[in-house]
Design a protein around this motif. Structure first.
Motif: not given
Lengths: 227, 418
Positions: B161, B183-186, B191
């Motif tokens: 990411q 984009s956002s992730g874990n 983020n």
């Protein structure tokens, strides 16, 4: 010939109107998109001069509208936003020409004539002045029936003068018409002088008439109605 | 250094310290325990020996046992005492010294005083150190190996990411029209970073658009009054009735307005280039462009009787904005024309990734370093805006085109390197 001028700047609009009235055009004006849209719906015009930046929108809207209703009407964009995007968008929408402010009135006049020739007569029109006959689209000139061989620039120069008879064409306007961005060269007035000298000589040879008159300090005038 | 390696090295150093301290601590603690153990064994033994002496008072017990572990000797009068100490004993069997624990008892029996010494080998503790050391090293290696495996997996998944964000940022151009979105992730931190970046870029783009709008509005606001002045003056010039004196004044005003408008256009162009508003790019054949432009103004050169020497056989194709390419070439050509001499010469030569414009002319009156600065005019000519070469320099800057000026043998040369 009826022309609609859509321009929100009162002073500029009036100057253009005055200038074009002397050419024998019937001029009407609009200040806003709404105003222009109403006029376009009510009347037919031969040509529309339209500014892009208007108080209630852009001139593009009017171009779209006009192209839908009267595709045969000529359109010239006069804009202060001398940006390529606007120019491309305008021409893509169907405008015939694009003129960046500030322009020479004589240049505007010449462009209007060119557009009108294109849209009204489909390029068949000949311009006859005394013994002189000019075919703009074939780029041919005849003097007393005989062809006169002109260079590209000489022909452009002649057409510029013929579009603005009895007007003083300033050296600045001529230089800009012929060489665009290169006109600011310090010698451009000498260049105008020598181009005109050549043209004058060629026309004089075939027709025996000197069509050009020097206006002291300012430029030159094309005198059409002298014998 | 990669962040993960940076962290790992510190983590491992810390582990090393902890392991060492733990090892030492364990060693001390275990050694203590073993000693205690041995001491108990020795005490029990000592008690047994004492017991034997008490029960068999007549037997001769002074001497050394066969395995040297018990040694009883007679000594002079002394206070009864019992104590423990560490010692080394020569092991006859292995012919080496063993470290041993020794218990000494000074004892009075009837009228005699005895010294009873019993020893107990401590080889167990030495073994223990060895085991401890091996265990610690083994554990350490295992942890390092696990860490590397973890890193490998992490950089494959978690950092993905992050690298995606970097990639997007690298390809971000301020003037581009499409929205940039991270984009956002874990991972919460990423983020967080991405949402800050999203906000920042949205703001940058908004500011940029404002600026762009401002420049365009400024153009509009200035060009329109100029257009009015110009057209009014032009109308006055058409009037045949005005006196020559007034005409002259009007002519000067007219010329000055034209200059002002050129100046405004030039400054606007400069600010647009600086604001990177020319986003579109294409491969431009510069040689072809030069030929086209030359054709358009060749009469200007011939009217000045300038000898044109054009060698553009080696094509120079460069990826740039087509409008700016046109401005660049036009300004350079205009420059060579403006500052050329009557009957002078202009040579344009292309080589691999190189364009050289040389023209005859008078030596510079300004320093060459200032040549590309705004409003540095060589000639006193009022016609010149002093912006032409500044615009050239700005365009070259934008595309990292090298720009060199030199003067030799009455010739000005400007070399562009692509």
């Amino acid at each position: 010939m009826k022309i609609l001028i859509v321009e929100d700047e009162k002073n500029l609009r009036e100057t253009i109107t005055d200038f074009l009235k002397l050419e024998g055009y019937l001029c009407e004006f609009a200040e806003t998109v709404a105003d222009g849209s109403e006029k376009l719906a009510l009347y037919d015009y031969d040509c529309m001069l339209v500014d892009i930046g208007l108080p209630d929108g852009t001139g593009f809207e009017l171009i779209r509208e006009l192209k839908k209703g009267h595709p045969e009407t000529g359109i010239i964009i006069i804009s202060a936003r001398n940006s390529l995007d606007d120019k491309i968008e305008g021409l893509d929408l169907g405008a015939d020409d694009y003129l960046a402010k500030p322009f020479h009135l004589t240049e505007l006049n010449s462009r209007i004539k060119s557009v009108l020739r294109r849209v009204k007569f489909s390029g068949k029109k000949e311009i006859v002045i005394g013994k002189l006959c000019i075919q703009p689209d074939a780029r041919q000139v005849y003097g007393a029936g005989q062809p006169i061989v002109l260079t590209k620039k000489e022909f452009d120069l002649l057409l510029f003068f013929v579009s603005n008879p009895q007007r003083v064409l300033t050296k600045e306007a001529i230089a800009e018409h012929l060489w665009g961005d290169f006109a600011d060269s310090a010698d451009s007035f000498d260049f105008v002088y020598s181009q005109l000298k050549n043209l004058r000589k060629k026309l004089l040879e075939k027709t025996g008439t000197d069509y050009f008159k020097n206006v002291y300090g300012s430029g030159y005038t094309f005198v059409a109605n002298e014998p | 250094m990669k962040l993960i390696n940076y962290i790992n090295i510190r983590f491992m150093l810390l582990l090393l310290v902890i392991f060492t301290l733990a090892g030492i601590g364990l060693y001390i603690k275990l050694g203590f325990d073993v000693n205690e153990n041995i001491d108990e064994i020795l005490t029990a033994r000592m008690d047994r020996i004492n017991d034997n002496i008490m029960r068999h008072p007549q037997s001769r017990f002074i001497g050394v046992s066969a395995d040297q572990s018990v040694q009883i000797s007679e000594i002079g009068p002394s206070k009864p005492n019992r104590y423990f100490s560490d010692t080394t004993v020569l092991n006859l069997h292995d012919k080496r010294y063993d470290t041993c624990r020794k218990m000494t008892e000074l004892k009075q029996f009837k009228d005699n005083y005895y010294k009873i010494q019993i020893t107990y080998s401590r080889f167990e503790t030495e073994d223990m150190v060895e085991i401890l050391f091996t265990f610690m090293i083994g554990l350490f290696v295992l942890i390092v190996a696990l860490l590397y495996y973890l890193n490998y997996r992490l950089s494959k998944s978690v950092w993905q990411q992050f690298f995606k964000t970097i990639y997007t940022l690298r390809n971000f151009k301020i003037g581009q029209r499409d929205k940039v979105l991270f984009s956002s992730g874990n991972i919460q931190e990423f983020n967080q970073m991405n949402s800050v970046l999203n906000e920042m870029i949205a703001k940058i783009q908004a500011d940029f658009n404002n600026l762009k709008e401002f420049t365009e509005n400024a153009a509009h606001e200035i060009q329109t009054p100029l257009a009015i002045i110009k057209s009014k003056l032009e109308t006055v010039l058409q009037d045949e009735k005005i006196s020559p004196d007034i005409l002259k004044q009007v002519q000067i005003a007219y010329k000055t307005v034209a200059r002002l408008s050129k100046l405004n256009e030039g400054l606007l162009l400069l600010s647009k280039i600086e604001n990177r508003q020319f986003v579109e790019q294409a491969d431009v054949d510069l040689c072809q462009l030069i030929r086209t432009r030359l054709e358009f103004i060749e009469d200007l050169f011939s009217l000045k009787s300038i000898d044109l020497r054009v060698q553009l056989d080696e094509p120079v194709i460069f990826n740039m904005n087509p409008v700016l390419a046109d401005v660049l070439i036009s300004n350079l050509l205009n420059n060579t024309l403006k500052h050329n001499l009557q009957n002078g010469m202009l040579s344009i030569v292309s080589a691999r990734g190189e364009l050289v414009f040389s023209n005859s002319g008078l030596p510079l009156t300004v320093e060459p370093e200032k040549l590309f600065q705004r409003f540095s005019k060589n000639t006193a000519s009022n016609e010149s805006t002093g912006l032409g070469l500044a615009i050239v320099s700005e365009i070259c800057n934008l595309y990292a085109i090298s720009l060199h000026y030199s003067y030799a043998d009455g010739q000005h040369s400007i070399k562009l390197g692509f």
